[in-house]
Design a protein around this motif. Structure first.
Motif, PDB file in Angstrom:
ATOM      1  N   ARG A 105     -36.091  -2.613 -47.254  1.00  0.00           N
ATOM      2  CA  ARG A 105     -36.565  -3.511 -48.312  1.00  0.00           C
ATOM      3  C   ARG A 105     -35.826  -4.848 -48.309  1.00  0.00           C
ATOM      4  N   LEU A 106     -34.655  -4.887 -47.627  1.00  0.00           N
ATOM      5  CA  LEU A 106     -33.831  -6.095 -47.695  1.00  0.00           C
ATOM      6  C   LEU A 106     -33.098  -6.307 -46.375  1.00  0.00           C
ATOM      7  N   ILE A 107     -33.119  -7.568 -45.901  1.00  0.00           N
ATOM      8  CA  ILE A 107     -32.304  -7.997 -44.764  1.00  0.00           C
ATOM      9  C   ILE A 107     -31.414  -9.130 -45.244  1.00  0.00           C
ATOM     10  N   ILE A 108     -30.110  -9.009 -44.992  1.00  0.00           N
ATOM     11  CA  ILE A 108     -29.143 -10.050 -45.362  1.00  0.00           C
ATOM     12  C   ILE A 108     -28.617 -10.697 -44.086  1.00  0.00           C
ATOM     13  N   ILE A 109     -28.659 -12.029 -44.014  1.00  0.00           N
ATOM     14  CA  ILE A 109     -28.178 -12.765 -42.842  1.00  0.00           C
ATOM     15  C   ILE A 109     -27.074 -13.712 -43.302  1.00  0.00           C
ATOM     16  N   ASP A 110     -25.836 -13.446 -42.879  1.00  0.00           N
ATOM     17  CA  ASP A 110     -24.676 -14.131 -43.459  1.00  0.00           C
ATOM     18  C   ASP A 110     -23.657 -14.520 -42.382  1.00  0.00           C
ATOM     19  N   PRO A 111     -23.567 -15.862 -42.092  1.00  0.00           N
ATOM     20  CA  PRO A 111     -24.439 -16.947 -42.536  1.00  0.00           C
ATOM     21  C   PRO A 111     -25.572 -17.137 -41.537  1.00  0.00           C
ATOM     22  N   ILE A 112     -26.635 -17.745 -41.964  1.00  0.00           N
ATOM     23  CA  ILE A 112     -27.787 -17.901 -41.093  1.00  0.00           C
ATOM     24  C   ILE A 112     -27.485 -18.833 -39.925  1.00  0.00           C
ATOM     25  N   SER A 113     -26.564 -19.775 -40.104  1.00  0.00           N
ATOM     26  CA  SER A 113     -26.233 -20.719 -39.031  1.00  0.00           C
ATOM     27  C   SER A 113     -25.669 -20.024 -37.806  1.00  0.00           C
ATOM     28  N   ALA A 114     -25.053 -18.844 -37.989  1.00  0.00           N
ATOM     29  CA  ALA A 114     -24.442 -18.123 -36.871  1.00  0.00           C
ATOM     30  C   ALA A 114     -25.478 -17.439 -35.990  1.00  0.00           C
ATOM     31  N   TYR A 115     -26.718 -17.372 -36.445  1.00  0.00           N
ATOM     32  CA  TYR A 115     -27.752 -16.637 -35.719  1.00  0.00           C
ATOM     33  C   TYR A 115     -28.898 -17.543 -35.271  1.00  0.00           C
ATOM     34  N   MET A 116     -28.628 -18.839 -35.180  1.00  0.00           N
ATOM     35  CA  MET A 116     -29.652 -19.802 -34.771  1.00  0.00           C
ATOM     36  C   MET A 116     -29.679 -20.006 -33.261  1.00  0.00           C
ATOM     37  N   GLY A 117     -28.774 -19.360 -32.522  1.00  0.00           N
ATOM     38  CA  GLY A 117     -28.706 -19.551 -31.083  1.00  0.00           C
ATOM     39  C   GLY A 117     -28.259 -20.963 -30.757  1.00  0.00           C
ATOM     40  N   ASN A 118     -28.882 -21.580 -29.765  1.00  0.00           N
ATOM     41  CA  ASN A 118     -28.514 -22.948 -29.383  1.00  0.00           C
ATOM     42  C   ASN A 118     -29.371 -24.001 -30.078  1.00  0.00           C
ATOM     43  N   VAL A 119     -30.050 -23.593 -31.158  1.00  0.00           N
ATOM     44  CA  VAL A 119     -30.902 -24.531 -31.900  1.00  0.00           C
ATOM     45  C   VAL A 119     -30.058 -25.394 -32.828  1.00  0.00           C
ATOM     46  N   ASP A 120     -30.326 -26.677 -32.844  1.00  0.00           N
ATOM     47  CA  ASP A 120     -29.640 -27.602 -33.742  1.00  0.00           C
ATOM     48  C   ASP A 120     -30.195 -27.419 -35.155  1.00  0.00           C
ATOM     49  N   GLY A 121     -29.366 -26.900 -36.045  1.00  0.00           N
ATOM     50  CA  GLY A 121     -29.806 -26.634 -37.408  1.00  0.00           C
ATOM     51  C   GLY A 121     -30.072 -27.874 -38.225  1.00  0.00           C
ATOM     52  N   ASN A 122     -29.817 -29.055 -37.648  1.00  0.00           N
ATOM     53  CA  ASN A 122     -30.091 -30.299 -38.368  1.00  0.00           C
ATOM     54  C   ASN A 122     -31.473 -30.864 -38.063  1.00  0.00           C
ATOM     55  N   GLY A 123     -32.152 -30.277 -37.097  1.00  0.00           N
ATOM     56  CA  GLY A 123     -33.480 -30.761 -36.728  1.00  0.00           C
ATOM     57  C   GLY A 123     -34.568 -29.990 -37.459  1.00  0.00           C
ATOM     58  N   ASN A 124     -35.466 -30.709 -38.115  1.00  0.00           N
ATOM     59  CA  ASN A 124     -36.504 -30.051 -38.914  1.00  0.00           C
ATOM     60  C   ASN A 124     -37.430 -29.178 -38.070  1.00  0.00           C
ATOM     61  N   VAL A 125     -37.944 -29.728 -36.971  1.00  0.00           N
ATOM     62  CA  VAL A 125     -38.893 -28.998 -36.141  1.00  0.00           C
ATOM     63  C   VAL A 125     -38.240 -27.768 -35.524  1.00  0.00           C
TER      64      VAL A 125
END
Length: 221
Positions: A105-125
């Motif tokens: 019923r629940l997934i917790i991702i803490d912090p989400i920035s650690a699981y973005m891979g090589n994606v730049d979290g500052n880019g909207n697209v």
């Protein structure tokens, strides 16, 4: 749906998600202020910053969580071996794991920035490309996803509340609800849990809480 919880380091974001996990796992535990009960089910926790044995498990014990209903994921295994979970590349593995655990019923991702891979979290697209699949999975399977993030260094006077979340505005845009944890400047030691965005429920008042230490197997939590 996807919910975002933001706050500066040390303000209890992870402790709060531990409480939420216990409420979901413990036969539909009560929410604060007589706001009803959680829908009971299993919980999957991704935590990149806290140790499982010395931090996460003692916190679960302190809130009397039913640990049989909580699955803590340290990493994933694919053809290349063991690695950190990647929201973009491993979403199919996550869905397989969810179905394997059952009744999640629940997934917790803490912090989400650690699981973005090589994606730049500052880019909207780029950020949307990562978040949309997990939001879609949550929607299809009826699972709540709570993602933890930090706040940026901007001041309240120069930025709106939604702009305070670290990284791209796409994080807040993808979430159906967003909350921040801040210190109460008028009451030392008191913390506030405040709504920033909520597209799926009526407007509600904020909540206040404090830390309470407990002795768990010889260590403080």
């Amino acid at each position: 749906k996807l919910t975002l919880i933001g706050g500066k380091p040390g303000l209890g974001k992870s402790q709060l998600t531990t409480f939420i996990a216990a409420a979901v796992g413990n036969r539909g535990g009560c929410w604060p202020c007589d706001e009803g009960r959680a829908r009971q089910g299993n919980v999957v926790i991704f935590s990149a910053e806290d140790g499982i044995a010395d931090t996460i498990v003692p916190r679960l014990i302190s809130v009397r969580a039913d640990r049989r209903r909580i699955e803590i994921v340290a990493g994933v295994t694919d053809t290349s071996g063991r690695k950190t979970f990647n929201l973009k590349a491993d979403i199919d593995l996550l869905e397989t794991k969810v179905k394997e655990v059952g009744d999640v019923r629940l997934i917790i991702i803490d912090p989400i920035s650690a699981y973005m891979g090589n994606v730049d979290g500052n880019g909207n697209v780029e950020t949307r490309v990562v978040l949309e699949p997990i939001a879609d999975m949550a929607n299809r399977l009826g699972i709540a996803v709570v993602a933890v993030t930090h706040l940026n260094k901007g001041s309240v006077g120069t930025q709106g509340a939604m702009e305070r979340f670290a990284g791209s505005i796409a994080f807040v845009a993808a979430a159906r609800a967003g909350f921040v944890i801040i210190e109460d400047d008028e009451n030392e030691g008191r913390l506030l849990f405040l709504r920033v965005k909520n597209n799926i429920a009526p407007k509600q008042k904020g909540l206040a809480f404090r830390f309470e230490q407990q002795l768990i197997d010889g260590g403080l939590v």
